[in-house]
Design a protein around this motif. Structure first.
Motif, PDB file in Angstrom:
ATOM      1  N   VAL A 118       0.840  -1.190   0.000  1.00 57.62           N
ATOM      2  CA  VAL A 118       0.000   0.000   0.000  1.00 57.62           C
ATOM      3  C   VAL A 118       0.876   1.241   0.000  1.00 57.62           C
ATOM      4  O   VAL A 118       1.883   1.313   0.697  1.00 57.62           O
ATOM      5  CB  VAL A 118      -0.926   0.007   1.234  1.00 57.62           C
ATOM      6  CG1 VAL A 118      -1.684   1.323   1.355  1.00 57.62           C
ATOM      7  CG2 VAL A 118      -1.906  -1.158   1.152  1.00 57.62           C
ATOM      8  N   GLY A 119       0.487   2.238  -0.803  1.00 54.30           N
ATOM      9  CA  GLY A 119       1.216   3.498  -0.845  1.00 54.30           C
ATOM     10  C   GLY A 119       2.155   3.610  -2.016  1.00 54.30           C
ATOM     11  O   GLY A 119       2.428   4.695  -2.487  1.00 54.30           O
ATOM     12  N   LEU A 120       2.660   2.468  -2.505  1.00 55.62           N
ATOM     13  CA  LEU A 120       3.544   2.498  -3.668  1.00 55.62           C
ATOM     14  C   LEU A 120       3.037   1.615  -4.798  1.00 55.62           C
ATOM     15  O   LEU A 120       3.346   1.831  -5.949  1.00 55.62           O
ATOM     16  CB  LEU A 120       4.955   2.038  -3.284  1.00 55.62           C
ATOM     17  CG  LEU A 120       5.782   3.081  -2.539  1.00 55.62           C
ATOM     18  CD1 LEU A 120       7.059   2.456  -2.016  1.00 55.62           C
ATOM     19  CD2 LEU A 120       6.102   4.257  -3.425  1.00 55.62           C
ATOM     20  N   SER A 121       2.262   0.579  -4.464  1.00 52.41           N
ATOM     21  CA  SER A 121       1.756  -0.297  -5.498  1.00 52.41           C
ATOM     22  C   SER A 121       0.793   0.442  -6.405  1.00 52.41           C
ATOM     23  O   SER A 121       0.026   1.295  -5.969  1.00 52.41           O
ATOM     24  CB  SER A 121       1.044  -1.494  -4.867  1.00 52.41           C
ATOM     25  OG  SER A 121       0.453  -2.296  -5.865  1.00 52.41           O
ATOM     26  N   LEU A 122       0.848   0.120  -7.688  1.00 52.90           N
ATOM     27  CA  LEU A 122      -0.075   0.736  -8.634  1.00 52.90           C
ATOM     28  C   LEU A 122      -1.491   0.206  -8.465  1.00 52.90           C
ATOM     29  O   LEU A 122      -2.439   0.779  -8.977  1.00 52.90           O
ATOM     30  CB  LEU A 122       0.403   0.478 -10.070  1.00 52.90           C
ATOM     31  CG  LEU A 122       1.711   1.159 -10.453  1.00 52.90           C
ATOM     32  CD1 LEU A 122       2.175   0.691 -11.813  1.00 52.90           C
ATOM     33  CD2 LEU A 122       1.556   2.666 -10.453  1.00 52.90           C
ATOM     34  N   ARG A 123      -1.612  -0.917  -7.777  1.00 52.33           N
ATOM     35  CA  ARG A 123      -2.925  -1.519  -7.595  1.00 52.33           C
ATOM     36  C   ARG A 123      -3.061  -1.975  -6.152  1.00 52.33           C
ATOM     37  O   ARG A 123      -2.073  -2.143  -5.443  1.00 52.33           O
ATOM     38  CB  ARG A 123      -3.095  -2.731  -8.515  1.00 52.33           C
ATOM     39  CG  ARG A 123      -2.911  -2.411  -9.973  1.00 52.33           C
ATOM     40  CD  ARG A 123      -3.072  -3.657 -10.816  1.00 52.33           C
ATOM     41  NE  ARG A 123      -2.152  -4.707 -10.433  1.00 52.33           N
ATOM     42  CZ  ARG A 123      -0.891  -4.776 -10.834  1.00 52.33           C
ATOM     43  NH1 ARG A 123      -0.416  -3.846 -11.632  1.00 52.33           N
ATOM     44  NH2 ARG A 123      -0.111  -5.761 -10.454  1.00 52.33           N
ATOM     45  N   GLY A 124      -4.300  -2.215  -5.712  1.00 56.68           N
ATOM     46  CA  GLY A 124      -4.531  -2.755  -4.393  1.00 56.68           C
ATOM     47  C   GLY A 124      -4.280  -4.253  -4.357  1.00 56.68           C
ATOM     48  O   GLY A 124      -4.024  -4.888  -5.382  1.00 56.68           O
ATOM     49  N   ASP A 125      -4.400  -4.832  -3.148  1.00 55.77           N
ATOM     50  CA  ASP A 125      -4.119  -6.256  -2.980  1.00 55.77           C
ATOM     51  C   ASP A 125      -5.019  -7.119  -3.853  1.00 55.77           C
ATOM     52  O   ASP A 125      -4.590  -8.158  -4.372  1.00 55.77           O
ATOM     53  CB  ASP A 125      -4.307  -6.655  -1.517  1.00 55.77           C
ATOM     54  CG  ASP A 125      -3.242  -6.061  -0.615  1.00 55.77           C
ATOM     55  OD1 ASP A 125      -2.370  -5.339  -1.126  1.00 55.77           O
ATOM     56  OD2 ASP A 125      -3.295  -6.333   0.597  1.00 55.77           O
ATOM     57  N   HIS A 126      -6.271  -6.710  -4.009  1.00 56.97           N
ATOM     58  CA  HIS A 126      -7.194  -7.543  -4.782  1.00 56.97           C
ATOM     59  C   HIS A 126      -6.779  -7.614  -6.246  1.00 56.97           C
ATOM     60  O   HIS A 126      -6.917  -8.656  -6.882  1.00 56.97           O
ATOM     61  CB  HIS A 126      -8.632  -7.027  -4.655  1.00 56.97           C
ATOM     62  CG  HIS A 126      -8.864  -5.663  -5.189  1.00 56.97           C
ATOM     63  ND1 HIS A 126      -8.269  -4.536  -4.649  1.00 56.97           N
ATOM     64  CD2 HIS A 126      -9.626  -5.223  -6.230  1.00 56.97           C
ATOM     65  CE1 HIS A 126      -8.655  -3.466  -5.326  1.00 56.97           C
ATOM     66  NE2 HIS A 126      -9.474  -3.849  -6.288  1.00 56.97           N
ATOM     67  N   TYR A 127      -6.231  -6.526  -6.792  1.00 53.87           N
ATOM     68  CA  TYR A 127      -5.743  -6.582  -8.164  1.00 53.87           C
ATOM     69  C   TYR A 127      -4.501  -7.463  -8.262  1.00 53.87           C
ATOM     70  O   TYR A 127      -4.323  -8.207  -9.230  1.00 53.87           O
ATOM     71  CB  TYR A 127      -5.439  -5.178  -8.684  1.00 53.87           C
ATOM     72  CG  TYR A 127      -6.650  -4.448  -9.176  1.00 53.87           C
ATOM     73  CD1 TYR A 127      -7.310  -4.842 -10.334  1.00 53.87           C
ATOM     74  CD2 TYR A 127      -7.154  -3.360  -8.485  1.00 53.87           C
ATOM     75  CE1 TYR A 127      -8.433  -4.173 -10.791  1.00 53.87           C
ATOM     76  CE2 TYR A 127      -8.281  -2.677  -8.926  1.00 53.87           C
ATOM     77  CZ  TYR A 127      -8.917  -3.094 -10.085  1.00 53.87           C
ATOM     78  OH  TYR A 127     -10.036  -2.430 -10.526  1.00 53.87           O
ATOM     79  N   LEU A 128      -3.649  -7.371  -7.249  1.00 54.75           N
ATOM     80  CA  LEU A 128      -2.441  -8.199  -7.237  1.00 54.75           C
ATOM     81  C   LEU A 128      -2.815  -9.678  -7.245  1.00 54.75           C
ATOM     82  O   LEU A 128      -2.317 -10.452  -8.069  1.00 54.75           O
ATOM     83  CB  LEU A 128      -1.605  -7.847  -6.009  1.00 54.75           C
ATOM     84  CG  LEU A 128      -0.284  -8.564  -5.696  1.00 54.75           C
ATOM     85  CD1 LEU A 128      -0.471  -9.929  -5.064  1.00 54.75           C
ATOM     86  CD2 LEU A 128       0.620  -8.639  -6.899  1.00 54.75           C
ATOM     87  N   THR A 129      -3.688 -10.093  -6.344  1.00 54.34           N
ATOM     88  CA  THR A 129      -4.045 -11.502  -6.259  1.00 54.34           C
ATOM     89  C   THR A 129      -4.790 -11.966  -7.512  1.00 54.34           C
ATOM     90  O   THR A 129      -4.586 -13.083  -7.980  1.00 54.34           O
ATOM     91  CB  THR A 129      -4.898 -11.771  -5.005  1.00 54.34           C
ATOM     92  OG1 THR A 129      -6.035 -10.903  -4.996  1.00 54.34           O
ATOM     93  CG2 THR A 129      -4.081 -11.520  -3.738  1.00 54.34           C
TER      94      THR A 129
END
Length: 401
Positions: A118-129
Motif C-alpha cells: 500500500v502506498g507504492l503499489s499501482l494496484r490494491g491487494d485484490h488486483y495483485l491476487t
C-alpha cells in the motif's frame, strides 16, 4: 518427432560465437553443428525439404542466433493494466496484449514483477491476487512465452504478509524480493524524493502524500524483522529465489543475505555492488540504465558496475525493449564481449532463479527458446522468436529502399 534446423547463423554460445547450425527435436536443442555457410550437409538438408521432408528449415544466414531473453524483473505489466493514474484496463486484456509485445523484444521468459504494498503499489491487494491467479491460469492453457511470477513485497505492508506466506507455502511464485521504499534510505535517501515520486506516479497532492508518509513510517516501526527473515528462509527451502532491493551500503547487503537473498537488485552505488559480488550474490542492474547512459534517479551507472565486474544480470526493469538493445550496446562499446553480454540477459538470470537446466543458453538438451536477430544501422531487432521449438513471432521489412 518434429524436427527443425536453423542453418547458417552466427550462434551465440555461452562462451563464444560460432558459425553453424542448430538441430531442434521435440522442442529441445538436439545438436549444435559448427559449419561453414556452404557446408554440403546444409545443402543436403535444403534439398531434402524441397523433396517433401516435413523437417522445417530456417535460413539464419547473416543473423545472430541467440538464446531467448530471461527477464526476472519487469513491472511493465503494471503499466499495461494502469497506463495512467486511476485508469484501469481489464486484466485479461492487459496480459494478452502485453504478452504479444514480448516476443518482438526477444523476451521468451518473463517473470512479471508484481508489487504488494500500500502506498507504492499501482494496484490494491485484490488486483495483485487477481493478476497472480490470471497468470497461473493463463499459462496452464496457452501462451506465447514462458510466464513466471516475481512477487515484490513492500515490508511495511503488514496486511500483505499472510498473502506472501501463502504464496510461498503453495509455491505460487517463482521469485520474491523484499522492498523497503521508505523516505531517507535506498533510492529515497534524498529529502523529498519519496514524496515527489508518489505524487508523480499516483496523481496525489501534497496533503495526500503527507498522510501516506506518516502512515508508512508508522507501519515501518511495526515491522517484525525476525518474521521476515523466517519468510526468506522458507522461500529458499521451497525453491523460490530471494532478492534484496536498492541496497545502499555493504551493511545492507550483509543484512539482506541474512534474509536469504541471493540477488541484489539495483544497488545504489559501486561499493555496495562490489561488496555483493564479493559476498557471492548476484547483482541485477537495469537495461534502461545501460541504454540511456545512466540512472533516471541519478544513482549508479549500470555500465560502470558491469565494467568493474560488479554486476552480472540485466533486467528490463520497466522498459522491455531495452534488454536486447543494452546487450548489444555493452558489446559495441567494448565494455564486455557479446557472449558475456548475452549471458547477462539469459543464462545468469536463469541461474538466479534456478531455471538454468531448462532455459538461458544454447546447449543440447535445453529448451529451444531462440532468437534470430538482425541489425539495422547497428540497432538490433528480432526477426524470429522461437519458444519451445515453435515459432511464435516473425517479422521482415516491407520497404527496402
Amino acid at each position: 518427432m518434429s524436427t527443425m534446423w536453423i542453418i547458417g547463423g552466427s550462434i551465440v554460445l555461452p562462451d563464444e560465437v560460432v558459425t553453424g547450425s542448430l538441430k531442434i527435436e521435440d522442442g529441445r536443442i538436439a545438436e549444435i553443428r559448427r559449419e561453414a555457410a556452404d557446408d554440403p550437409d546444409r545443402r543436403g538438408m535444403a534439398e531434402a525439404t524441397a523433396e517433401g521432408d516435413d523437417t522445417i528449415i530456417i535460413d539464419a544466414g547473416g543473423l545472430y542466433v541467440m538464446p531467448g531473453l530471461v527477464d526476472i524483473h519487469s513491472d511493465a505489466i503494471e503499466k499495461e493494466v494502469q497506463p495512467r493514474p486511476n485508469t484501469m484496463f481489464p486484466l485479461d486484456m492487459a496480459l494478452m496484449e502485453f504478452e504479444r509485445k514480448l516476443p518482438l523484444h526477444g523476451i521468451t521468459s518473463m517473470y512479471h514483477s508484481l508489487s504488494l504494498g500500500v502506498g507504492l503499489s499501482l494496484r490494491g491487494d485484490h488486483y495483485l491476487t487477481q493478476l497472480v491467479e490470471l497468470i497461473r491460469r493463463y499459462r496452464s492453457k496457452r501462451s506465447m512465452v514462458r510466464h513466471g511470477i516475481h512477487l515484490r513485497y513492500e515490508v511495511s505492508h503488514l496486511d500483505g504478509l499472510p498473502i506472501v506466506e501463502r504464496y510461498i507455502q503453495e509455491k505460487v511464485i517463482d521469485y520474491l524480493s523484499f522492498m523497503n521504499h521508505s523516505p531517507g534510505q535506498g533510492q529515497y535517501r534524498e529529502p523529498g524524493s519519496f514524496e515527489r515520486y508518489v505524487m508523480k506516479n499516483q496523481g496525489v497532492d501534497r496533503e495526500e502524500v503527507r498522510y501516506i508518509v506518516e502512515d508508512l513510517l508508522k507501519r515501518q516501526r511495526q515491522v517484525d524483522w525476525s518474521r521476515l527473515r523466517d519468510l526468506g528462509r522458507l522461500a529458499t527451502r521451497n525453491g523460490i529465489a530471494v532478492a534484496s532491493h536498492d541496497d545502499d551500503s555493504p551493511e545492507r547487503v550483509d543484512e539482506s543475505i541474512r534474509y536469504g537473498a541471493t540477488v541484489s537488485e539495483f544497488p545504489m552505488n559501486l561499493d555496495t555492488a562490489r561488496h555483493a559480488i564479493k559476498r557471492g550474490i548476484r547483482v541485477c542492474v537495469g537495461a534502461p540504465n545501460v541504454v540511456r547512459g545512466g540512472s533516471h534517479d541519478n544513482n549508479m551507472r549500470a555500465a560502470d558496475a558491469i565494467a568493474a565486474g560488479a554486476a552480472d544480470i540485466l533486467c528490463s526493469d520497466y522498459h522491455p525493449s531495452s534488454l536486447l538493445a543494452a546487450i548489444f550496446k555493452l558489446s559495441d562499446d567494448g565494455i564486455i564481449g557479446l557472449p558475456e553480454a548475452v549471458r547477462m540477459g539469459t543464462l545468469h538470470p536463469a541461474q538466479a532463479i534456478g531455471a538454468e537446466q531448462v532455459i538461458g543458453s544454447i546447449e543440447p538438451g535445453k529448451a529451444a527458446d531462440l532468437l534470430l536477430v538482425d541489425r539495422y544501422e547497428g540497432y538490433p531487432w528480432v526477426r524470429r522468436t522461437i519458444v519451445g521449438g515453435r515459432e511464435v513471432y516473425a517479422a521482415s521489412e516491407y520497404y527496402l529502399g
